[in-house]
Design an enzyme around this catalytic site. Sequence first.
Site, PDB file in Angstrom:
ATOM      1  N   GLY A  32       0.834  -1.203   0.000  1.00  0.00           N
ATOM      2  CA  GLY A  32       0.000   0.000   0.000  1.00  0.00           C
ATOM      3  C   GLY A  32       0.862   1.244   0.000  1.00  0.00           C
ATOM      4  N   LYS A  54       0.833   5.062  -7.632  1.00  0.00           N
ATOM      5  CA  LYS A  54       1.364   5.517  -6.344  1.00  0.00           C
ATOM      6  C   LYS A  54       2.697   4.839  -6.035  1.00  0.00           C
ATOM      7  CE  LYS A  54      -3.270   6.119  -4.447  1.00  0.00           C
ATOM      8  NZ  LYS A  54      -4.238   5.628  -3.420  1.00  0.00           N
ATOM      9  N   ILE A  78      -1.905  -7.398  -4.699  1.00  0.00           N
ATOM     10  CA  ILE A  78      -1.140  -8.285  -3.826  1.00  0.00           C
ATOM     11  C   ILE A  78      -1.724  -9.684  -3.790  1.00  0.00           C
ATOM     12  CG2 ILE A  78      -2.456  -7.731  -1.732  1.00  0.00           C
ATOM     13  CD1 ILE A  78       1.354  -8.314  -2.018  1.00  0.00           C
ATOM     14  N   ASP A  99      -6.405  -0.168   3.080  1.00  0.00           N
ATOM     15  CA  ASP A  99      -7.717   0.205   3.612  1.00  0.00           C
ATOM     16  C   ASP A  99      -8.798  -0.757   3.120  1.00  0.00           C
ATOM     17  OD1 ASP A  99      -7.901   0.863   0.969  1.00  0.00           O
ATOM     18  OD2 ASP A  99      -8.372   2.977   1.264  1.00  0.00           O
ATOM     19  N   ARG A 104      -6.267  -6.995   3.477  1.00  0.00           N
ATOM     20  CA  ARG A 104      -5.577  -7.075   4.767  1.00  0.00           C
ATOM     21  C   ARG A 104      -5.633  -8.501   5.320  1.00  0.00           C
ATOM     22  NH1 ARG A 104      -8.041  -1.840   7.837  1.00  0.00           N
ATOM     23  NH2 ARG A 104      -6.519  -2.305   9.463  1.00  0.00           N
ATOM     24  N   CYS A 155     -32.982  -3.358  -4.533  1.00  0.00           N
ATOM     25  CA  CYS A 155     -34.063  -2.401  -4.775  1.00  0.00           C
ATOM     26  C   CYS A 155     -33.967  -1.187  -3.856  1.00  0.00           C
ATOM     27  CB  CYS A 155     -35.424  -3.091  -4.607  1.00  0.00           C
ATOM     28  SG  CYS A 155     -35.793  -4.249  -5.954  1.00  0.00           S
TER      29      CYS A 155
END
Length: 637
Positions: A32, A54, A78, A99, A104, A155
């Site tokens: 991350g 990033k 990952i 996140d 995780r 719905c």
Amino acid sequence: MSTAQGRGTHARAILGPELYAKLADTHVLLVGAGGIGCELHSFLFRKKDVKQSKALVAAQTASAFNPNVKILPIHDNIKEPQYDIPWFQQFDLVLNALDNLDARRHVNRMCMAGNVPLVESGTAGYLGQVQPLLKDKTECFDCIPKPTPKTFPVCTIRSTPSQPIHCIVWSKTYLMGQLFGEDEDATGELDAAEKEGENAQEIAALRKEATAFKIVRDALRSKNSEDAAELVFRKVFDADIRNLLSMADMWKSRSPPVPLDLGGIMNDSFVLRQGTDPHTNGASASTSKVPNPPAPVNGQTNGPAPKLKDQQTLSLKDNVLLFIDSTNRLANRLRNGEETISFDKDDDDTLDFVTAASNLRSSAMNTEMAGNIIPAIATTNAVVSGLIVLQALHLLRKSHDKLRNVYLQFKPAVPLSTISLSKPNDQCGVCRDTYTLIRCDPSRAKLGEVVKGLLGDDDREVSVYEGQRVLSDPDWDDNYDRTLESLSVTRGKFLAVVDEDGELSTISVGVAPLPDDHPADGPSYILPSPLPQPTRRIKPPPPPPETPQKANGKRLLPVEGADGVIDLAPTPKKPKFSATAATISSAVTSNGKKRKAEDTFSPSKKRRLEEDGLILMDGADDKLEGEPEPDFILIDD
């Protein structure tokens, strides 16, 4: 002294010579590179880096700080199969800066399987947490069950939202995907909703709506379409809502939605509902007005569109302008080569789009305005990043007694708190497994050979799983002659060999490729050496028995009758018992034997026994006159 030498001098003084010398050969995986991840390499991103990878940008920027540090950026998922157990085991330490709950949990399992120390972390606004995890010494990320993200009926999200969260989920997961994601067929989701009993009329309307999305999708990707954003607005916030209004039964017990008229909103003649100011139309509460003039609509040039800033008040018109502007920005990215775009809280274009779309949806459907979506707070990320480094240093020193769970809390007097690490949860289905690795050629290795090879001389009954799929059990071994590849058990997957009696821990077998130097005509698999030895499972303690409620022994209050008279029954007197042969400690029984004082029975106990249908006798020779010979239990004194 050069900058590099100065940096080394300070680092050596802080870390000590032993740990400092170890750093040169330390390999760290950082998963991350967003809010927390970029802070672990200082503040790395600039305006020019928007829309770039990033990982790549972080590596380029951080490398300039210290050329002696080798940083290898990987822009990938990952969970891809090539990132298997041997790949994780090349690292001395893993730092999680994710996140995403699913990712995780995946990293946690790979670190438990490879016995690699992990530092888990997370932030939420001003709150943060850092948790070091070590196989067999601390609890893992899954030792404490995590709440499952809340889901909503199709719905509710697509037709009848009643809360702001419904509108945000609709914008983020549905509308973003329909307009800028992959061209997926929505019929599968609708078929499932119909089978679950959701409203058939609504489902039919949603099918029609999904078909119409193809036109606006094509317009967003066409360089010849100049009014694609307005086309999207008219379809989503006008035509689709009119389609919902056509189903009158749906609005019998709820407030009907209001189609949004683009032209009326832009010339300030549109009134959302009676009693609202046409110039604001239910602006979201905040502290300041949008300072920028409106964007061009219908070919009219009215100045630049407003940009989303914290603490702005967005009127209905402001949200329309922000929606059109952000939609155009995202459309330009598609036209310039991006295949799909998904929501990212660090992407201003998607953040603006979801904010505007959620607020417009809330206005049309008569729910509270969603307001601004607040991105992560940089200061929180910076503090948590520092705490991650401190725990990582303890792991590298192997100072396990100094490891702590650290919490950043919204308490100015005590902003940080720490607690000692907990032991692994004996019932955890991740870290309590016995992990091993099998290197194989999945196209040749057969399931039965692998399972029998792993068990060795152990002939106990087992079941075999891959994820939630049952591959075999003691009464069904049809798949034993099939190759792992034919069962979709390939690199990066896990086979779970489960003890049928539940006495031993599960053997989790990671699948990895054969070594590069393995002969082409060699065995199709290489068993681990030594073979895995599952531990005996610690069963959970049985639940405590329910304690029956005891009567409190208090008399009930008297009740007044219909005639106003309170009937007071006399209080029963306690019975008095005389000193008889049954109660005197020196009494002689019928067989002439004396009984000790502690062996006597009180009248109350005798009475309770008689109420239960038992008669207490003084000895085996006692007889009941006029009664058949009874069954009795002789209590030997």
